[in-house]
Design a protein around this motif. Sequence first.
Motif, PDB file in Angstrom:
ATOM      1  N   GLU A   1       6.198  -9.306 -25.395  1.00 33.00           N
ATOM      2  CA  GLU A   1       4.930  -8.600 -25.176  1.00 33.00           C
ATOM      3  C   GLU A   1       4.070  -9.347 -24.153  1.00 33.00           C
ATOM      4  O   GLU A   1       3.491  -8.732 -23.256  1.00 33.00           O
ATOM      5  N   LEU A   2       3.987 -10.669 -24.282  1.00 33.09           N
ATOM      6  CA  LEU A   2       3.210 -11.464 -23.330  1.00 33.09           C
ATOM      7  C   LEU A   2       3.792 -11.387 -21.924  1.00 33.09           C
ATOM      8  O   LEU A   2       3.059 -11.245 -20.947  1.00 33.09           O
ATOM      9  N   GLU A   3       5.103 -11.475 -21.813  1.00 33.56           N
ATOM     10  CA  GLU A   3       5.758 -11.370 -20.501  1.00 33.56           C
ATOM     11  C   GLU A   3       5.503 -10.009 -19.872  1.00 33.56           C
ATOM     12  O   GLU A   3       5.339  -9.904 -18.660  1.00 33.56           O
ATOM     13  N   GLY A   4       5.449  -8.983 -20.694  1.00 31.86           N
ATOM     14  CA  GLY A   4       5.148  -7.638 -20.209  1.00 31.86           C
ATOM     15  C   GLY A   4       3.749  -7.515 -19.625  1.00 31.86           C
ATOM     16  O   GLY A   4       3.468  -6.622 -18.840  1.00 31.86           O
ATOM     17  N   HIS A   5       2.864  -8.439 -19.995  1.00 36.51           N
ATOM     18  CA  HIS A   5       1.495  -8.453 -19.474  1.00 36.51           C
ATOM     19  C   HIS A   5       1.313  -9.520 -18.397  1.00 36.51           C
ATOM     20  O   HIS A   5       0.194  -9.878 -18.043  1.00 36.51           O
ATOM     21  N   GLY A   6       2.435 -10.053 -17.878  1.00 34.68           N
ATOM     22  CA  GLY A   6       2.364 -10.976 -16.751  1.00 34.68           C
ATOM     23  C   GLY A   6       2.278 -12.454 -17.101  1.00 34.68           C
ATOM     24  O   GLY A   6       2.092 -13.285 -16.220  1.00 34.68           O
ATOM     25  N   TYR A   7       2.389 -12.813 -18.381  1.00 40.18           N
ATOM     26  CA  TYR A   7       2.353 -14.212 -18.770  1.00 40.18           C
ATOM     27  C   TYR A   7       3.751 -14.811 -18.721  1.00 40.18           C
ATOM     28  O   TYR A   7       4.737 -14.128 -19.026  1.00 40.18           O
ATOM     29  N   ARG A   8       3.829 -16.057 -18.348  1.00 37.63           N
ATOM     30  CA  ARG A   8       5.114 -16.764 -18.328  1.00 37.63           C
ATOM     31  C   ARG A   8       5.326 -17.381 -19.707  1.00 37.63           C
ATOM     32  O   ARG A   8       4.454 -18.052 -20.241  1.00 37.63           O
ATOM     33  N   CYS A   9       6.476 -17.153 -20.296  1.00 41.05           N
ATOM     34  CA  CYS A   9       6.793 -17.692 -21.620  1.00 41.05           C
ATOM     35  C   CYS A   9       8.031 -18.570 -21.530  1.00 41.05           C
ATOM     36  O   CYS A   9       8.957 -18.275 -20.787  1.00 41.05           O
ATOM     37  N   VAL A  10       8.008 -19.646 -22.290  1.00 44.01           N
ATOM     38  CA  VAL A  10       9.145 -20.556 -22.362  1.00 44.01           C
ATOM     39  C   VAL A  10       9.569 -20.596 -23.823  1.00 44.01           C
ATOM     40  O   VAL A  10       8.734 -20.789 -24.710  1.00 44.01           O
ATOM     41  N   HIS A  11      10.844 -20.403 -24.071  1.00 49.44           N
ATOM     42  CA  HIS A  11      11.352 -20.346 -25.445  1.00 49.44           C
ATOM     43  C   HIS A  11      12.167 -21.598 -25.745  1.00 49.44           C
ATOM     44  O   HIS A  11      13.072 -21.953 -24.996  1.00 49.44           O
ATOM     45  N   ALA A  12      11.847 -22.262 -26.843  1.00 49.55           N
ATOM     46  CA  ALA A  12      12.551 -23.487 -27.246  1.00 49.55           C
ATOM     47  C   ALA A  12      13.714 -23.127 -28.155  1.00 49.55           C
ATOM     48  O   ALA A  12      13.562 -22.368 -29.099  1.00 49.55           O
ATOM     49  N   VAL A  13      14.872 -23.699 -27.851  1.00 47.41           N
ATOM     50  CA  VAL A  13      16.039 -23.515 -28.704  1.00 47.41           C
ATOM     51  C   VAL A  13      16.009 -24.545 -29.831  1.00 47.41           C
ATOM     52  O   VAL A  13      16.316 -24.244 -30.974  1.00 47.41           O
ATOM     53  N   HIS A  14      15.605 -25.780 -29.496  1.00 45.63           N
ATOM     54  CA  HIS A  14      15.636 -26.846 -30.496  1.00 45.63           C
ATOM     55  C   HIS A  14      14.249 -27.450 -30.720  1.00 45.63           C
ATOM     56  O   HIS A  14      13.541 -27.052 -31.608  1.00 45.63           O
ATOM     57  N   ASP A  15      13.863 -28.407 -29.895  1.00 44.53           N
ATOM     58  CA  ASP A  15      12.644 -29.178 -30.113  1.00 44.53           C
ATOM     59  C   ASP A  15      11.462 -28.566 -29.368  1.00 44.53           C
ATOM     60  O   ASP A  15      11.257 -28.825 -28.190  1.00 44.53           O
ATOM     61  N   ALA A  16      10.670 -27.784 -30.069  1.00 46.01           N
ATOM     62  CA  ALA A  16       9.541 -27.090 -29.438  1.00 46.01           C
ATOM     63  C   ALA A  16       8.461 -28.062 -28.989  1.00 46.01           C
ATOM     64  O   ALA A  16       7.867 -27.874 -27.932  1.00 46.01           O
ATOM     65  N   ASP A  17       8.199 -29.106 -29.765  1.00 51.34           N
ATOM     66  CA  ASP A  17       7.142 -30.059 -29.399  1.00 51.34           C
ATOM     67  C   ASP A  17       7.416 -30.692 -28.040  1.00 51.34           C
ATOM     68  O   ASP A  17       6.532 -30.764 -27.190  1.00 51.34           O
ATOM     69  N   ARG A  18       8.622 -31.143 -27.833  1.00 55.63           N
ATOM     70  CA  ARG A  18       8.957 -31.783 -26.557  1.00 55.63           C
ATOM     71  C   ARG A  18       8.865 -30.773 -25.408  1.00 55.63           C
ATOM     72  O   ARG A  18       8.369 -31.089 -24.332  1.00 55.63           O
ATOM     73  N   LEU A  19       9.317 -29.556 -25.632  1.00 55.41           N
ATOM     74  CA  LEU A  19       9.246 -28.526 -24.595  1.00 55.41           C
ATOM     75  C   LEU A  19       7.789 -28.202 -24.253  1.00 55.41           C
ATOM     76  O   LEU A  19       7.443 -28.039 -23.082  1.00 55.41           O
ATOM     77  N   ILE A  20       6.934 -28.142 -25.255  1.00 57.63           N
ATOM     78  CA  ILE A  20       5.510 -27.892 -25.018  1.00 57.63           C
ATOM     79  C   ILE A  20       4.926 -28.981 -24.137  1.00 57.63           C
ATOM     80  O   ILE A  20       4.225 -28.708 -23.159  1.00 57.63           O
ATOM     81  N   VAL A  21       5.218 -30.242 -24.466  1.00 57.84           N
ATOM     82  CA  VAL A  21       4.674 -31.367 -23.704  1.00 57.84           C
ATOM     83  C   VAL A  21       5.244 -31.393 -22.290  1.00 57.84           C
ATOM     84  O   VAL A  21       4.502 -31.540 -21.312  1.00 57.84           O
ATOM     85  N   GLU A  22       6.557 -31.248 -22.145  1.00 52.07           N
ATOM     86  CA  GLU A  22       7.175 -31.280 -20.809  1.00 52.07           C
ATOM     87  C   GLU A  22       6.653 -30.154 -19.928  1.00 52.07           C
ATOM     88  O   GLU A  22       6.344 -30.356 -18.754  1.00 52.07           O
ATOM     89  N   THR A  23       6.526 -28.961 -20.485  1.00 51.53           N
ATOM     90  CA  THR A  23       6.021 -27.814 -19.724  1.00 51.53           C
ATOM     91  C   THR A  23       4.566 -28.037 -19.333  1.00 51.53           C
ATOM     92  O   THR A  23       4.163 -27.774 -18.198  1.00 51.53           O
ATOM     93  N   SER A  24       3.772 -28.553 -20.251  1.00 54.46           N
ATOM     94  CA  SER A  24       2.352 -28.813 -19.978  1.00 54.46           C
ATOM     95  C   SER A  24       2.176 -29.855 -18.886  1.00 54.46           C
ATOM     96  O   SER A  24       1.331 -29.708 -18.003  1.00 54.46           O
ATOM     97  N   LEU A  25       2.947 -30.925 -18.938  1.00 53.57           N
ATOM     98  CA  LEU A  25       2.833 -31.977 -17.927  1.00 53.57           C
ATOM     99  C   LEU A  25       3.279 -31.482 -16.559  1.00 53.57           C
ATOM    100  O   LEU A  25       2.704 -31.861 -15.537  1.00 53.57           O
TER     101      LEU A  25
END
Length: 85
Positions: free
Chosen positions: A5-29
């Motif tokens: 739904e978010l992607e349909g409104h133009g937002y970029r989404c990243v989906h974590a397969v395993h460790d969401a915390d690390r993906l959140i931090v890496e993407t943010s940095l």
Amino acid sequence: MLGTELEGHGYRCVHAVHDADRLIVETSLKLAETSNVTIIGEDTDLLVLLLHFYSPSRSVFFKSATSATASKGLRVWHIQKTKRV
């Protein structure tokens, strides 16, 4: 799914397969290389990972959304200043 739904409104989404915390931090940095970033979360693991992977050339903030801090107002951590301390 919310991501679709978010992607349909133009937002970029990243989906974590395993460790969401690390993906959140890496993407943010990575995003912080071109703009200011604030991560809002309830997990102190995010704060610890931010402090570990932080590079001084970035402007990153972590805002606690826990109910324990709600009565005192939300706590905002400036990662650069926190790492210095």
